[in-house]
Design an enzyme around this catalytic site. Structure first.
Site, PDB file in Angstrom:
ATOM      1  N   LYS A 145       7.599  -2.465  33.008  1.00  0.00           N
ATOM      2  CA  LYS A 145       6.285  -3.035  32.644  1.00  0.00           C
ATOM      3  C   LYS A 145       5.415  -3.290  33.871  1.00  0.00           C
ATOM      4  O   LYS A 145       4.255  -2.914  33.896  1.00  0.00           O
ATOM      5  CB  LYS A 145       6.457  -4.385  31.937  1.00  0.00           C
ATOM      6  CG  LYS A 145       6.858  -4.301  30.500  1.00  0.00           C
ATOM      7  CD  LYS A 145       6.648  -5.640  29.785  1.00  0.00           C
ATOM      8  CE  LYS A 145       7.344  -6.813  30.428  1.00  0.00           C
ATOM      9  NZ  LYS A 145       8.797  -6.732  30.453  1.00  0.00           N
ATOM     10  N   ARG A 188       4.680 -13.568  24.743  1.00  0.00           N
ATOM     11  CA  ARG A 188       6.117 -13.285  24.729  1.00  0.00           C
ATOM     12  C   ARG A 188       6.797 -13.881  23.512  1.00  0.00           C
ATOM     13  O   ARG A 188       8.010 -13.795  23.391  1.00  0.00           O
ATOM     14  CB  ARG A 188       6.739 -13.853  25.991  1.00  0.00           C
ATOM     15  CG  ARG A 188       7.386 -12.779  26.871  1.00  0.00           C
ATOM     16  CD  ARG A 188       7.954 -13.484  28.068  1.00  0.00           C
ATOM     17  NE  ARG A 188       8.816 -12.700  28.886  1.00  0.00           N
ATOM     18  CZ  ARG A 188       8.469 -12.117  30.021  1.00  0.00           C
ATOM     19  NH1 ARG A 188       7.221 -12.116  30.415  1.00  0.00           N
ATOM     20  NH2 ARG A 188       9.370 -11.512  30.753  1.00  0.00           N
ATOM     21  N   ARG A 205      17.410  -3.865  41.316  1.00  0.00           N
ATOM     22  CA  ARG A 205      15.999  -3.933  41.705  1.00  0.00           C
ATOM     23  C   ARG A 205      15.792  -4.818  42.943  1.00  0.00           C
ATOM     24  O   ARG A 205      16.371  -5.881  43.069  1.00  0.00           O
ATOM     25  CB  ARG A 205      15.212  -4.511  40.519  1.00  0.00           C
ATOM     26  CG  ARG A 205      13.751  -4.696  40.758  1.00  0.00           C
ATOM     27  CD  ARG A 205      13.002  -4.759  39.465  1.00  0.00           C
ATOM     28  NE  ARG A 205      13.154  -6.027  38.767  1.00  0.00           N
ATOM     29  CZ  ARG A 205      12.492  -6.320  37.657  1.00  0.00           C
ATOM     30  NH1 ARG A 205      11.680  -5.435  37.110  1.00  0.00           N
ATOM     31  NH2 ARG A 205      12.656  -7.481  37.069  1.00  0.00           N
ATOM     32  N   ARG A 207      15.097 -10.797  42.907  1.00  0.00           N
ATOM     33  CA  ARG A 207      14.593 -11.951  42.171  1.00  0.00           C
ATOM     34  C   ARG A 207      15.758 -12.816  41.705  1.00  0.00           C
ATOM     35  O   ARG A 207      16.791 -12.289  41.290  1.00  0.00           O
ATOM     36  CB  ARG A 207      13.804 -11.466  40.951  1.00  0.00           C
ATOM     37  CG  ARG A 207      12.344 -11.264  41.214  1.00  0.00           C
ATOM     38  CD  ARG A 207      11.627 -10.576  40.099  1.00  0.00           C
ATOM     39  NE  ARG A 207      11.882 -11.135  38.774  1.00  0.00           N
ATOM     40  CZ  ARG A 207      11.218 -10.764  37.672  1.00  0.00           C
ATOM     41  NH1 ARG A 207      10.271  -9.838  37.751  1.00  0.00           N
ATOM     42  NH2 ARG A 207      11.501 -11.276  36.504  1.00  0.00           N
ATOM     43  N   ARG A 251      17.986 -12.764  29.390  1.00  0.00           N
ATOM     44  CA  ARG A 251      16.586 -12.341  29.217  1.00  0.00           C
ATOM     45  C   ARG A 251      16.465 -11.304  28.105  1.00  0.00           C
ATOM     46  O   ARG A 251      15.483 -11.292  27.354  1.00  0.00           O
ATOM     47  CB  ARG A 251      16.032 -11.783  30.542  1.00  0.00           C
ATOM     48  CG  ARG A 251      15.772 -12.917  31.547  1.00  0.00           C
ATOM     49  CD  ARG A 251      15.608 -12.414  32.966  1.00  0.00           C
ATOM     50  NE  ARG A 251      14.445 -11.590  33.169  1.00  0.00           N
ATOM     51  CZ  ARG A 251      14.300 -10.729  34.177  1.00  0.00           C
ATOM     52  NH1 ARG A 251      15.275 -10.599  35.078  1.00  0.00           N
ATOM     53  NH2 ARG A 251      13.214 -10.028  34.293  1.00  0.00           N
TER      54      ARG A 251
HETATM   55  P1  AMP Z   1       8.506 -11.275  34.181  1.00  0.00           P
HETATM   56  O1  AMP Z   1       8.060 -11.191  35.589  1.00  0.00           O
HETATM   57  O2  AMP Z   1       7.449 -10.873  33.185  1.00  0.00           O
HETATM   58  O3  AMP Z   1       9.815 -10.585  33.937  1.00  0.00           O
HETATM   59  O4  AMP Z   1       8.764 -12.838  33.879  1.00  0.00           O
HETATM   60  C1  AMP Z   1       9.756 -13.546  34.576  1.00  0.00           C
HETATM   61  C2  AMP Z   1      10.045 -14.866  33.871  1.00  0.00           C
HETATM   62  O5  AMP Z   1       8.864 -15.666  33.838  1.00  0.00           O
HETATM   63  C3  AMP Z   1      10.487 -14.760  32.417  1.00  0.00           C
HETATM   64  O6  AMP Z   1      11.876 -14.471  32.276  1.00  0.00           O
HETATM   65  C4  AMP Z   1      10.116 -16.150  31.909  1.00  0.00           C
HETATM   66  O7  AMP Z   1      11.051 -17.118  32.345  1.00  0.00           O
HETATM   67  C5  AMP Z   1       8.813 -16.419  32.636  1.00  0.00           C
HETATM   68  N1  AMP Z   1       7.654 -15.935  31.836  1.00  0.00           N
HETATM   69  C6  AMP Z   1       6.808 -14.908  32.149  1.00  0.00           C
HETATM   70  N2  AMP Z   1       5.879 -14.755  31.186  1.00  0.00           N
HETATM   71  C7  AMP Z   1       6.142 -15.692  30.243  1.00  0.00           C
HETATM   72  C8  AMP Z   1       5.564 -16.032  28.987  1.00  0.00           C
HETATM   73  N3  AMP Z   1       4.520 -15.348  28.493  1.00  0.00           N
HETATM   74  N4  AMP Z   1       6.111 -17.070  28.301  1.00  0.00           N
HETATM   75  C9  AMP Z   1       7.141 -17.773  28.785  1.00  0.00           C
HETATM   76  N5  AMP Z   1       7.760 -17.487  29.929  1.00  0.00           N
HETATM   77  C10 AMP Z   1       7.277 -16.467  30.662  1.00  0.00           C
END
Ligand code: AMP
Length: 220
Positions: free
Chosen positions: A13, A88, A127, A161, A172
């Site tokens: 993404k 989400r 990653r 990360r 996740r």
């Molecule tokens: P990402 O970088 O999109 O993989 O997001 C990393 C982490 O940030 C996720 O696993 C959540 O813990 C948090 N996060 C990101 N976007 C959201 C969202 N829209 N709602 C809740 N938690 C989020």
């Protein structure tokens, strides 16, 4: 254009969002990146978000929606945006709809990136991301940097990360299936979902996404 990008963690993404936003000349809004920026700046929001993120869980809706809304209201997002990682869950999708309705605007498409589960686990566990720019992404097997631990693009330090460990990735994915996937049905009822096969070379996935968006645009 106003686009939402969905897909399991590791489907690419972030990579695709960066490329598509550039091609379409709209800002790339990633709630994950916004949370990570808050964590590195040690804000109260960052401190709150970190505990949820490290465990692989969603950050509570109230703060997430407020943060996303604030970002979408910045002047650069007036003409369109590409949302990556937001909404989400269904309540976030409803909150986004409310916000868009208030502003008298609509989403153009929801791009659903599909990738097999075992592949995404492998992609995430290997990653490595640049500290200077989260768009500079490498992989210990699939996309090795020339020098271990150093970004080919800018020389920044590469890191894993905190939430990319295999155990957290499983959580996740579980969260994705139970909480995020239902938004695909939610958006299907609005006729907005475009499914893209996310496997294969990055350029090909971008080309498939752009072609699908163009078709959507022509139809609407
Ligand atoms: P990402 O970088 O999109 O993989 O997001 C990393 C982490 O940030 C996720 O696993 C959540 O813990 C948090 N996060 C990101 N976007 C959201 C969202 N829209 N709602 C809740 N938690 C989020």
């Amino acid at each position: 254009m106003r686009i939402v990008l969905v897909g399991p963690p590791g489907a690419g993404k972030g990579t695709q969002a960066t490329r598509l936003a550039e091609k379409l000349n709209i800002p790339h809004i990633s709630t994950g990146d916004l949370f990570r920026a808050n964590i590195s700046q040690q804000t109260e929001l960052g401190k709150l978000a970190k505990s949820y993120m490290d465990a692989g869980n969603l950050v509570p809706d109230e703060v997430t929606i407020a943060m996303a809304k604030d970002r979408m209201e910045q002047p650069d997002a007036e003409g369109g945006f590409l949302l990556d990682g937001f909404p989400r869950n269904v309540s976030q999708a409803e909150a986004l709809d409310e916000l868009l309705t208030t502003e008298g605007i609509k989403l153009d498409a929801v791009l659903d990136l599909e990738a097999p589960e075992e592949e995404v686990v492998k992609r995430i566990a290997g990653r490595r991301i640049c500290r200077n720019d989260s768009a500079h992404v490498f992989h210990v097997t699939y996309k090795k940097p020339a020098k271990e631990g150093v970004c080919d693009v800018c020389g920044g330090e590469l890191y894993q990360r905190d939430d990319d460990s295999e155990a957290t990735v499983r959580t996740r994915l579980e969260v994705y299936h139970t909480q995020t996937e239902p938004i695909i049905d939610y958006y299907k009822t609005q006729g907005l979902v475009v499914t893209i096969e996310a496997m294969g070379p990055v350029d090909e996935v971008t080309a498939r996404a752009l072609a699908a968006l163009k078709r959507e645009g022509d139809e609407n």
